[in-house]
Design a protein around this motif. Sequence first.
Motif, mmCIF file in Angstrom:
data_model
loop_
_atom_site.group_PDB
_atom_site.id
_atom_site.type_symbol
_atom_site.label_atom_id
_atom_site.label_comp_id
_atom_site.label_asym_id
_atom_site.label_seq_id
_atom_site.Cartn_x
_atom_site.Cartn_y
_atom_site.Cartn_z
ATOM 1 N N TYR A 77 -3.600 8.237 -5.522
ATOM 2 C CA TYR A 77 -2.170 7.926 -5.404
ATOM 3 C C TYR A 77 -1.957 6.858 -4.343
ATOM 4 O O TYR A 77 -2.235 7.081 -3.163
ATOM 5 C CB TYR A 77 -1.397 9.183 -5.040
ATOM 6 N N ILE A 79 0.675 5.466 -2.214
ATOM 7 C CA ILE A 79 1.964 6.039 -1.831
ATOM 8 C C ILE A 79 2.975 5.009 -1.333
ATOM 9 O O ILE A 79 4.095 5.379 -0.957
ATOM 10 C CB ILE A 79 1.794 7.146 -0.784
ATOM 11 N N GLY A 82 5.079 5.544 1.722
ATOM 12 C CA GLY A 82 6.133 6.552 1.709
ATOM 13 C C GLY A 82 7.434 6.093 1.091
ATOM 14 O O GLY A 82 8.427 6.839 1.107
ATOM 15 N N GLY A 84 9.662 4.866 -2.263
ATOM 16 C CA GLY A 84 9.657 5.026 -3.698
ATOM 17 C C GLY A 84 9.859 3.720 -4.440
ATOM 18 O O GLY A 84 9.935 2.635 -3.837
ATOM 19 N N LEU A 91 9.297 10.434 3.096
ATOM 20 C CA LEU A 91 7.975 11.058 3.061
ATOM 21 C C LEU A 91 8.047 12.478 2.481
ATOM 22 O O LEU A 91 7.059 12.965 1.932
ATOM 23 C CB LEU A 91 7.354 11.072 4.454
ATOM 24 N N ARG A 93 9.794 13.247 -0.100
ATOM 25 C CA ARG A 93 9.668 13.014 -1.539
ATOM 26 C C ARG A 93 8.214 12.735 -1.909
ATOM 27 O O ARG A 93 7.717 13.211 -2.946
ATOM 28 C CB ARG A 93 10.568 11.840 -1.936
ATOM 29 N N THR A 94 7.521 11.973 -1.069
ATOM 30 C CA THR A 94 6.094 11.712 -1.308
ATOM 31 C C THR A 94 5.302 13.011 -1.303
ATOM 32 O O THR A 94 4.457 13.249 -2.180
ATOM 33 C CB THR A 94 5.546 10.759 -0.232
ATOM 34 N N SER A 119 8.227 2.689 7.872
ATOM 35 C CA SER A 119 7.867 4.094 7.693
ATOM 36 C C SER A 119 8.246 4.915 8.928
ATOM 37 O O SER A 119 7.653 5.967 9.179
ATOM 38 C CB SER A 119 6.373 4.240 7.392
ATOM 39 N N GLU A 124 1.646 9.096 8.870
ATOM 40 C CA GLU A 124 1.854 9.638 7.532
ATOM 41 C C GLU A 124 0.754 10.591 7.102
ATOM 42 O O GLU A 124 1.025 11.597 6.419
ATOM 43 C CB GLU A 124 1.997 8.491 6.525
ATOM 44 N N LEU A 128 1.765 14.335 6.127
ATOM 45 C CA LEU A 128 1.547 14.832 4.765
ATOM 46 C C LEU A 128 0.602 16.031 4.771
ATOM 47 O O LEU A 128 0.826 17.021 4.055
ATOM 48 C CB LEU A 128 0.983 13.724 3.887
ATOM 49 N N ALA A 301 8.187 8.423 -6.805
ATOM 50 C CA ALA A 301 8.151 8.534 -5.350
ATOM 51 C C ALA A 301 7.394 7.387 -4.700
ATOM 52 O O ALA A 301 7.407 7.239 -3.475
ATOM 53 C CB ALA A 301 7.527 9.863 -4.945
ATOM 54 N N SER A 302 6.716 6.573 -5.512
ATOM 55 C CA SER A 302 6.027 5.358 -5.068
ATOM 56 C C SER A 302 6.237 4.308 -6.147
ATOM 57 O O SER A 302 6.864 4.580 -7.175
ATOM 58 C CB SER A 302 4.533 5.635 -4.868
#
Length: 318
Positions: A77, A79, A82, A84, A91, A93-94, A119, A124, A128, A301-302
């Motif tokens: 993924y 991202i 972070g 979308g 983040l 949502r990520t 960000s 991150e 996460l 989300a990305s």
Amino acid sequence: MDRKSRRLAHRALVTAVLTATAALGSVSPGATAVGRTADPGPTPAGPHSTHSTHNTHNTHDTHNTHNTRVPLRVATYNIHAGAGEDNVFDLGRTAAAIRDLRADVIGLQEVDVHWGARSDFTDETRELAARLRMRFFFAPIYDLPADPAGGPRRQYGVAVLSRFPVRDAQNHEITRLSTQTPDPVPAPAPGFAEVTIRVRGTRVHVYSTHLDYRRDPSVRRAQVDDMLAVLAEDPGPKVLLGDFNAEPNAPELAKLWGPLRDAAPGGGKTYPAVDPVRRIDLVTVSPDVIVTGTHESGTTASDHRPVVADLLVRHRRH
């Protein structure tokens, strides 16, 4: 010191760090961060997603070998730091998008660690991992002084999240054309992540990569050579995850196919996330790994879609 000697020395250092991590529960991030946020225990992988799946061509011996293989669900993924498809940083949502993949191991690309306002100067990887209760390894491509001075260093790179214990972790150099210096030339630079995880007693090497985005394929071709040199030194099952910035049939990726296989040769497009037109986010595996199914998530989300693969790896005791 040659590549092999450097790797042996690094592995000794990382082993000591991971031993301390197991005792203390976390490791503060540095140029390369390895850590764990909690001990959720491994989560079984299997065909349990509600997304549409693709059957694969690698199921020929599944029934004969199922009893000697262990399941592993992996994902890749990008991202987008972070943000979308709407370019809004979120983040949470990520994290929700990653959680919905129900993957045991995820290779992440375009990860910020205190990088900048885009960000919110967030670490991150650590955030996460905390939200998802997973172990993590961050491998910076860029490691720059703090701005403003006195704060944490600004880092950007790739990462791996894992539900399984991380036994070894390394940030390898591959050829890169920097985006942070004027008039760059191709040169070795870090940001090719490797972790060795133990999946129910079986060691598996997992890598996260982000190849050059430019139209000229020469840097990507050199990066493929560099990655294959690293993989050649590792025994056992291997899973290479990443944003390759090229489709699987691109000439510069041709050398990959032999040492590795595309896990989803019939997979859907992954970029951009809305109405995708290119399949550049790939799960690739060594020939000894069986692929039982793959799918892409339609999350926005990305600006990339994540790709998930359900695998069976041969059980070996070490």
